[in-house]
Design an enzyme around this catalytic site. Structure first.
Site, PDB file in Angstrom:
ATOM      1  N   SER A   1       0.873  -1.180   0.000  1.00 29.14           N
ATOM      2  CA  SER A   1       0.000   0.000   0.000  1.00 29.14           C
ATOM      3  C   SER A   1       0.905   1.223   0.000  1.00 29.14           C
ATOM      4  CB  SER A   1      -0.932  -0.007   1.216  1.00 29.14           C
ATOM      5  OG  SER A   1      -0.209  -0.215   2.408  1.00 29.14           O
TER       6      SER A   1
ATOM      7  N   GLU B   1       1.202   5.552   0.769  1.00 24.18           N
ATOM      8  CA  GLU B   1       0.608   6.693   1.477  1.00 24.18           C
ATOM      9  C   GLU B   1       0.959   8.007   0.782  1.00 24.18           C
ATOM     10  OE1 GLU B   1       0.885   6.504   5.777  1.00 24.18           O
ATOM     11  OE2 GLU B   1       1.413   8.627   5.832  1.00 24.18           O
TER      12      GLU B   1
ATOM     13  N   ALA C   1      -4.468  16.921  11.966  1.00 17.38           N
ATOM     14  CA  ALA C   1      -5.320  17.171  13.135  1.00 17.38           C
ATOM     15  C   ALA C   1      -5.465  18.675  13.309  1.00 17.38           C
ATOM     16  CB  ALA C   1      -4.703  16.548  14.376  1.00 17.38           C
TER      17      ALA C   1
ATOM     18  N   ARG D   1      -5.059   9.013  16.659  1.00 22.42           N
ATOM     19  CA  ARG D   1      -5.291  10.127  17.573  1.00 22.42           C
ATOM     20  C   ARG D   1      -4.882  11.425  16.908  1.00 22.42           C
ATOM     21  NH1 ARG D   1      -1.425  11.508  22.526  1.00 22.42           N
ATOM     22  NH2 ARG D   1      -0.275  12.299  20.730  1.00 22.42           N
TER      23      ARG D   1
ATOM     24  N   ASP E   1      -1.881  14.611  16.297  1.00 21.79           N
ATOM     25  CA  ASP E   1      -1.204  15.575  17.174  1.00 21.79           C
ATOM     26  C   ASP E   1      -1.769  16.937  16.862  1.00 21.79           C
ATOM     27  OD1 ASP E   1       0.815  13.895  18.437  1.00 21.79           O
ATOM     28  OD2 ASP E   1       1.612  13.691  16.396  1.00 21.79           O
TER      29      ASP E   1
ATOM     30  N   LYS F   1      -5.755  -0.791  21.995  1.00 20.53           N
ATOM     31  CA  LYS F   1      -6.307  -0.176  20.769  1.00 20.53           C
ATOM     32  C   LYS F   1      -6.685  -1.261  19.760  1.00 20.53           C
ATOM     33  CE  LYS F   1      -3.197   2.180  18.302  1.00 20.53           C
ATOM     34  NZ  LYS F   1      -2.365   3.332  17.923  1.00 20.53           N
TER      35      LYS F   1
ATOM     36  N   PHE G   1      12.080  14.800   9.592  1.00 20.80           N
ATOM     37  CA  PHE G   1      10.906  13.956   9.893  1.00 20.80           C
ATOM     38  C   PHE G   1      11.193  13.051  11.082  1.00 20.80           C
ATOM     39  CE2 PHE G   1       9.931  14.059   5.130  1.00 20.80           C
ATOM     40  CZ  PHE G   1       9.056  15.110   5.282  1.00 20.80           C
TER      41      PHE G   1
ATOM     42  N   HIS H   1       3.911  -1.074   3.679  1.00 17.43           N
ATOM     43  CA  HIS H   1       3.201   0.192   3.451  1.00 17.43           C
ATOM     44  C   HIS H   1       4.256   1.279   3.215  1.00 17.43           C
ATOM     45  CE1 HIS H   1      -0.018   3.219   4.045  1.00 17.43           C
ATOM     46  NE2 HIS H   1       0.876   3.915   4.730  1.00 17.43           N
TER      47      HIS H   1
HETATM   48  P1  FAD Z   1      -2.608   6.603  20.276  1.00 17.41           P
HETATM   49  O1  FAD Z   1      -2.682   5.176  19.877  1.00 17.41           O
HETATM   50  O2  FAD Z   1      -3.787   7.184  20.974  1.00 17.41           O
HETATM   51  O3  FAD Z   1      -1.305   6.767  21.206  1.00 17.41           O
HETATM   52  C1  FAD Z   1      -0.812   8.047  21.537  1.00 17.41           C
HETATM   53  C2  FAD Z   1      -0.057   7.983  22.861  1.00 17.41           C
HETATM   54  O4  FAD Z   1      -0.983   7.769  23.926  1.00 17.41           O
HETATM   55  C3  FAD Z   1       0.955   6.834  22.958  1.00 17.41           C
HETATM   56  O5  FAD Z   1       2.057   7.310  23.699  1.00 17.41           O
HETATM   57  C4  FAD Z   1       0.207   5.768  23.739  1.00 17.41           C
HETATM   58  O6  FAD Z   1       1.087   4.911  24.490  1.00 17.41           O
HETATM   59  C5  FAD Z   1      -0.640   6.616  24.678  1.00 17.41           C
HETATM   60  N1  FAD Z   1      -1.905   5.958  25.053  1.00 17.41           N
HETATM   61  C6  FAD Z   1      -2.779   5.334  24.238  1.00 17.41           C
HETATM   62  N2  FAD Z   1      -3.826   4.876  24.949  1.00 17.41           N
HETATM   63  C7  FAD Z   1      -3.620   5.251  26.244  1.00 17.41           C
HETATM   64  C8  FAD Z   1      -4.344   5.095  27.457  1.00 17.41           C
HETATM   65  N3  FAD Z   1      -5.532   4.456  27.479  1.00 17.41           N
HETATM   66  N4  FAD Z   1      -3.805   5.622  28.598  1.00 17.41           N
HETATM   67  C9  FAD Z   1      -2.616   6.266  28.589  1.00 17.41           C
HETATM   68  N5  FAD Z   1      -1.887   6.445  27.456  1.00 17.41           N
HETATM   69  C10 FAD Z   1      -2.390   5.943  26.309  1.00 17.41           C
HETATM   70  N6  FAD Z   1      -0.783  12.072  12.263  1.00 17.41           N
HETATM   71  C11 FAD Z   1      -1.626  12.952  11.689  1.00 17.41           C
HETATM   72  O7  FAD Z   1      -1.885  14.010  12.266  1.00 17.41           O
HETATM   73  N7  FAD Z   1      -2.217  12.689  10.481  1.00 17.41           N
HETATM   74  C12 FAD Z   1      -2.008  11.536   9.834  1.00 17.41           C
HETATM   75  O8  FAD Z   1      -2.561  11.326   8.751  1.00 17.41           O
HETATM   76  C13 FAD Z   1      -1.142  10.557  10.414  1.00 17.41           C
HETATM   77  N8  FAD Z   1      -0.927   9.357   9.835  1.00 17.41           N
HETATM   78  C14 FAD Z   1      -0.166   8.409  10.479  1.00 17.41           C
HETATM   79  C15 FAD Z   1      -0.033   7.135   9.902  1.00 17.41           C
HETATM   80  C16 FAD Z   1       0.740   6.160  10.525  1.00 17.41           C
HETATM   81  C17 FAD Z   1       0.833   4.782   9.900  1.00 17.41           C
HETATM   82  C18 FAD Z   1       1.431   6.452  11.731  1.00 17.41           C
HETATM   83  C19 FAD Z   1       2.306   5.429  12.394  1.00 17.41           C
HETATM   84  C20 FAD Z   1       1.303   7.706  12.309  1.00 17.41           C
HETATM   85  C21 FAD Z   1       0.496   8.695  11.704  1.00 17.41           C
HETATM   86  N9  FAD Z   1       0.308   9.958  12.261  1.00 17.41           N
HETATM   87  C22 FAD Z   1      -0.530  10.878  11.664  1.00 17.41           C
HETATM   88  C23 FAD Z   1       0.994  10.322  13.504  1.00 17.41           C
HETATM   89  C24 FAD Z   1       0.132  10.068  14.743  1.00 17.41           C
HETATM   90  O9  FAD Z   1      -1.054  10.813  14.678  1.00 17.41           O
HETATM   91  C25 FAD Z   1       0.945  10.491  15.969  1.00 17.41           C
HETATM   92  O10 FAD Z   1       2.019   9.605  16.140  1.00 17.41           O
HETATM   93  C26 FAD Z   1       0.157  10.663  17.245  1.00 17.41           C
HETATM   94  O11 FAD Z   1       1.037  11.255  18.215  1.00 17.41           O
HETATM   95  C27 FAD Z   1      -0.352   9.367  17.868  1.00 17.41           C
HETATM   96  O12 FAD Z   1      -1.404   8.858  17.191  1.00 17.41           O
HETATM   97  P2  FAD Z   1      -1.897   7.344  17.513  1.00 17.41           P
HETATM   98  O13 FAD Z   1      -3.092   7.109  16.720  1.00 17.41           O
HETATM   99  O14 FAD Z   1      -0.779   6.409  17.424  1.00 17.41           O
HETATM  100  O15 FAD Z   1      -2.298   7.559  19.085  1.00 17.41           O
END
Ligand code: FAD
Length: 277
Positions: free
Chosen positions: A8, A10, A44, A99, A101, A158, A209, A259
């Protein structure tokens, strides 16, 4: 082109008309590799959101399934439903659920979601199995996590909230992926985890990056790249060799797919796939 595993690619949503034209060309070039899907990132906090929606819908209509990234931080349930309904109506079947940032300076979010697991649970409760859900994984640990074990625990929570698959942050050390997989499987989580691959074409961009997302450039690689940072041809040759070898080792370690973070370019990803096949 026959690739040895499902792939895939991106993209980010282009900002200009010229960027849009380039993306359509890159899309056609990458289509040769018969990807499972393309995905389009999502900023975000507002800045690029409409561009992501338009790009996803346009690319999806051109034939290859295209998945929007959806970051939930700062969003309400109502806006997420509005967006997912738009995607559902446009025939989109896969979402990369994140999630995200908030841009620095935006402070408190005020939204309905704290973590990506909240978004995954919400989508499952609201839409059942209508969407395939991909989530993010961090073999070298998410930069804000208190420690590696806690981060893997959070990842598994998750996944168990209803993710179908994960895509990793990029990395250049195969052992990081192997160790992460071991820890995830030890916790009884069996979802496929697809390595995210960042081709190397430009040293300063890569360093920037990597600093921002917490990806490690190992010393042996950094030193090699720094030694010829103004020689683009040499950088690309080193990048091709290093990343193709990484992919080969990942496939031997059982990676189910690859990916590619394309940066809206086709050449480097296709060269790696050519090496692999
Ligand atoms: P989460 O899974 O929510 O984790 C974030 C943090 O919170 C981690 O440190 C985790 O350990 C902690 N955490 C999770 N659950 C809990 C809980 N219940 N209690 C306490 N701590 C917890 N960013 C963008 O803005 N746009 C994009 O399009 C984008 N695409 C991405 C694609 C990929 C494949 C990847 C790997 C990253 C991408 N990102 C993108 C970056 C991502 O949004 C950031 O890394 C962000 O900081 C975390 O998102 P997440 O979904 O991994 O968060």
């Amino acid at each position: 082109m026959k690739t040895p595993v499902p792939v895939s690619f991106e993209f980010f949503p282009p900002k200009t008309d010229q960027g849009h034209q380039t993306l359509l060309k890159v899309y056609d070039e990458l289509k040769q590799a018969e990807p499972e899907f393309f995905s389009v990132t999502y900023g975000a906090g507002g800045s690029t959101q409409e561009r992501t929606i338009n790009t996803v819908i346009e690319l999806n209509q051109r034939g290859v399934p295209t998945a929007p990234h959806l970051s939930c931080i700062g969003s309400t349930k109502e806006t997420v439903v509005e967006l997912l309904d738009r995607y559902k109506d446009a025939g989109i079947g896969r979402i990369v659920a994140l999630r995200g940032d908030l841009p620095s300076g935006m402070g408190h979010t005020g939204g309905d979601f704290r973590y990506a697991s909240d978004l995954v649970s919400f989508i499952r409760s609201h839409y059942g199995d209508q969407f395939e859900l991909e989530v993010a994984a961090y073999p070298e640990m998410h930069p804000q996590a208190p420690n590696f074990d806690k981060d893997v625990d959070n990842f598994v929570t998750k996944a168990n909230a209803g993710a179908n698959r994960a895509i990793t942050q990029y990395f250049y050390t195969v052992d990081a992926y192997k160790h992460f997989m071991l820890e995830v499987r030890k916790r009884g989580c069996e979802i496929p985890i697809v390595p995210g691959i960042m081709p190397i074409t430009n040293v300063s961009n890569l360093v920037r990056f990597s600093d921002a997302c917490g990806a490690d450039i190992p010393r042996w690689l950094r030193k090699q790249l720094e030694a010829c940072s103004d020689n683009t041809v040499r950088i690309k040759a080193i990048g091709l060799e290093v990343v193709s070898t990484l992919c080969q080792e990942l496939l031997e370690a059982g990676a189910p797919a690859l990916h590619f973070y394309t940066m809206n370019r086709s050449e480097a990803s296709l060269a790696i796939l050519e090496e692999l096949s």
